[in-house]
Motif scaffolding. Structure first.
Motif, PDB file in Angstrom:
ATOM      1  N   MET A 114     -50.832  32.752   8.663  1.00  0.00           N
ATOM      2  CA  MET A 114     -51.002  31.464   9.324  1.00  0.00           C
ATOM      3  C   MET A 114     -49.697  31.050   9.984  1.00  0.00           C
ATOM      4  O   MET A 114     -48.645  31.110   9.373  1.00  0.00           O
ATOM      5  CB  MET A 114     -51.407  30.422   8.298  1.00  0.00           C
ATOM      6  N   ASP A 115     -49.763  30.629  11.227  1.00  0.00           N
ATOM      7  CA  ASP A 115     -48.581  30.133  11.913  1.00  0.00           C
ATOM      8  C   ASP A 115     -48.458  28.633  11.678  1.00  0.00           C
ATOM      9  O   ASP A 115     -49.434  27.899  11.770  1.00  0.00           O
ATOM     10  CB  ASP A 115     -48.669  30.400  13.417  1.00  0.00           C
ATOM     11  N   TRP A 116     -47.252  28.221  11.389  1.00  0.00           N
ATOM     12  CA  TRP A 116     -46.975  26.810  11.162  1.00  0.00           C
ATOM     13  C   TRP A 116     -46.747  26.138  12.504  1.00  0.00           C
ATOM     14  O   TRP A 116     -46.164  26.715  13.407  1.00  0.00           O
ATOM     15  CB  TRP A 116     -45.732  26.666  10.285  1.00  0.00           C
ATOM     16  N   THR A 117     -47.173  24.892  12.636  1.00  0.00           N
ATOM     17  CA  THR A 117     -46.985  24.181  13.900  1.00  0.00           C
ATOM     18  C   THR A 117     -45.757  23.282  13.874  1.00  0.00           C
ATOM     19  O   THR A 117     -45.262  22.895  14.913  1.00  0.00           O
ATOM     20  CB  THR A 117     -48.220  23.325  14.233  1.00  0.00           C
ATOM     21  N   PHE A 118     -45.280  22.908  12.706  1.00  0.00           N
ATOM     22  CA  PHE A 118     -44.073  22.098  12.565  1.00  0.00           C
ATOM     23  C   PHE A 118     -44.187  20.778  13.320  1.00  0.00           C
ATOM     24  O   PHE A 118     -43.236  20.332  13.954  1.00  0.00           O
ATOM     25  CB  PHE A 118     -42.836  22.888  13.019  1.00  0.00           C
ATOM     26  N   GLU A 119     -45.342  20.148  13.242  1.00  0.00           N
ATOM     27  CA  GLU A 119     -45.576  18.889  13.951  1.00  0.00           C
ATOM     28  C   GLU A 119     -44.597  17.791  13.526  1.00  0.00           C
ATOM     29  O   GLU A 119     -44.242  16.939  14.335  1.00  0.00           O
ATOM     30  CB  GLU A 119     -47.012  18.402  13.738  1.00  0.00           C
ATOM     31  N   ASP A 120     -44.145  17.795  12.279  1.00  0.00           N
ATOM     32  CA  ASP A 120     -43.203  16.782  11.816  1.00  0.00           C
ATOM     33  C   ASP A 120     -41.848  16.907  12.506  1.00  0.00           C
ATOM     34  O   ASP A 120     -41.039  15.988  12.464  1.00  0.00           O
ATOM     35  CB  ASP A 120     -43.000  16.872  10.300  1.00  0.00           C
ATOM     36  N   PHE A 121     -41.598  18.031  13.132  1.00  0.00           N
ATOM     37  CA  PHE A 121     -40.316  18.286  13.772  1.00  0.00           C
ATOM     38  C   PHE A 121     -40.451  18.345  15.284  1.00  0.00           C
ATOM     39  O   PHE A 121     -39.592  18.890  15.971  1.00  0.00           O
ATOM     40  CB  PHE A 121     -39.711  19.588  13.233  1.00  0.00           C
ATOM     41  N   LYS A 122     -41.525  17.755  15.789  1.00  0.00           N
ATOM     42  CA  LYS A 122     -41.804  17.797  17.223  1.00  0.00           C
ATOM     43  C   LYS A 122     -40.638  17.250  18.048  1.00  0.00           C
ATOM     44  O   LYS A 122     -40.271  17.844  19.056  1.00  0.00           O
ATOM     45  CB  LYS A 122     -43.084  17.023  17.530  1.00  0.00           C
ATOM     46  N   ASN A 163     -41.582  30.484  11.762  1.00  0.00           N
ATOM     47  CA  ASN A 163     -42.793  31.065  11.182  1.00  0.00           C
ATOM     48  C   ASN A 163     -42.454  32.255  10.291  1.00  0.00           C
ATOM     49  O   ASN A 163     -43.015  32.402   9.204  1.00  0.00           O
ATOM     50  CB  ASN A 163     -43.772  31.479  12.281  1.00  0.00           C
ATOM     51  N   ASP A 164     -41.531  33.091  10.744  1.00  0.00           N
ATOM     52  CA  ASP A 164     -41.110  34.231   9.928  1.00  0.00           C
ATOM     53  C   ASP A 164     -40.449  33.768   8.639  1.00  0.00           C
ATOM     54  O   ASP A 164     -40.688  34.332   7.566  1.00  0.00           O
ATOM     55  CB  ASP A 164     -40.161  35.142  10.711  1.00  0.00           C
ATOM     56  N   LEU A 165     -39.606  32.742   8.728  1.00  0.00           N
ATOM     57  CA  LEU A 165     -38.936  32.227   7.530  1.00  0.00           C
ATOM     58  C   LEU A 165     -39.939  31.641   6.541  1.00  0.00           C
ATOM     59  O   LEU A 165     -39.795  31.811   5.328  1.00  0.00           O
ATOM     60  CB  LEU A 165     -37.899  31.168   7.918  1.00  0.00           C
ATOM     61  N   MET A 166     -40.951  30.961   7.056  1.00  0.00           N
ATOM     62  CA  MET A 166     -41.958  30.361   6.173  1.00  0.00           C
ATOM     63  C   MET A 166     -42.782  31.437   5.461  1.00  0.00           C
ATOM     64  O   MET A 166     -43.204  31.256   4.335  1.00  0.00           O
ATOM     65  CB  MET A 166     -42.876  29.421   6.956  1.00  0.00           C
ATOM     66  N   ALA A 204     -36.476  25.718   7.054  1.00  0.00           N
ATOM     67  CA  ALA A 204     -36.890  26.777   7.978  1.00  0.00           C
ATOM     68  C   ALA A 204     -36.685  26.349   9.430  1.00  0.00           C
ATOM     69  O   ALA A 204     -36.143  27.121  10.234  1.00  0.00           O
ATOM     70  CB  ALA A 204     -38.343  27.160   7.739  1.00  0.00           C
ATOM     71  N   ILE A 205     -37.095  25.146   9.780  1.00  0.00           N
ATOM     72  CA  ILE A 205     -36.978  24.722  11.174  1.00  0.00           C
ATOM     73  C   ILE A 205     -35.528  24.485  11.557  1.00  0.00           C
ATOM     74  O   ILE A 205     -35.095  24.828  12.664  1.00  0.00           O
ATOM     75  CB  ILE A 205     -37.868  23.498  11.500  1.00  0.00           C
ATOM     76  N   THR A 206     -34.730  23.960  10.642  1.00  0.00           N
ATOM     77  CA  THR A 206     -33.309  23.741  10.919  1.00  0.00           C
ATOM     78  C   THR A 206     -32.591  25.066  11.144  1.00  0.00           C
ATOM     79  O   THR A 206     -31.839  25.235  12.112  1.00  0.00           O
ATOM     80  CB  THR A 206     -32.651  22.963   9.762  1.00  0.00           C
ATOM     81  N   LYS A 207     -32.842  26.007  10.265  1.00  0.00           N
ATOM     82  CA  LYS A 207     -32.227  27.337  10.384  1.00  0.00           C
ATOM     83  C   LYS A 207     -32.735  28.043  11.651  1.00  0.00           C
ATOM     84  O   LYS A 207     -31.967  28.679  12.364  1.00  0.00           O
ATOM     85  CB  LYS A 207     -32.559  28.155   9.142  1.00  0.00           C
ATOM     86  N   ALA A 208     -34.011  27.911  11.933  1.00  0.00           N
ATOM     87  CA  ALA A 208     -34.609  28.563  13.098  1.00  0.00           C
ATOM     88  C   ALA A 208     -34.033  28.014  14.400  1.00  0.00           C
ATOM     89  O   ALA A 208     -33.770  28.776  15.333  1.00  0.00           O
ATOM     90  CB  ALA A 208     -36.119  28.392  13.074  1.00  0.00           C
ATOM     91  N   ILE A 209     -33.841  26.707  14.484  1.00  0.00           N
ATOM     92  CA  ILE A 209     -33.268  26.121  15.695  1.00  0.00           C
ATOM     93  C   ILE A 209     -31.860  26.654  15.907  1.00  0.00           C
ATOM     94  O   ILE A 209     -31.493  27.051  17.020  1.00  0.00           O
ATOM     95  CB  ILE A 209     -33.288  24.579  15.627  1.00  0.00           C
TER      96      ILE A 209
END
Length: 58
Positions: A1-9, A28-31, A41-46
């Motif tokens: 499942m791919d995460w959409t990260f809507e909270d981090f839009k 998505n890979d980190l999750m 995950a989103i912080t590291k990914a950015i």
């Protein structure tokens, strides 16, 4: 499942489109590893996506 990260839009919307796509891919890979919270995950990914982009630009 791919995460959409809507909270981090808002964090993602401020990025260059190529960086945003790469950040989502990395996040998505980190999750999938299940070692990171969504925020981590989103912080590291950015950060990684921005580094990737700057490397491309040389």
């Amino acid at each position: 499942m791919d995460w959409t990260f809507e909270d981090f839009k808002t964090d993602l919307d401020s990025l260059n489109p190529a960086v945003r796509e790469k950040a989502l891919e990395i996040a998505n890979d980190l999750m999938k590893e299940e070692k990171y919270t969504t925020k981590e995950a989103i912080t590291k990914a950015i950060k990684q996506a921005e580094e990737w982009f700057y490397d491309l630009e040389g």
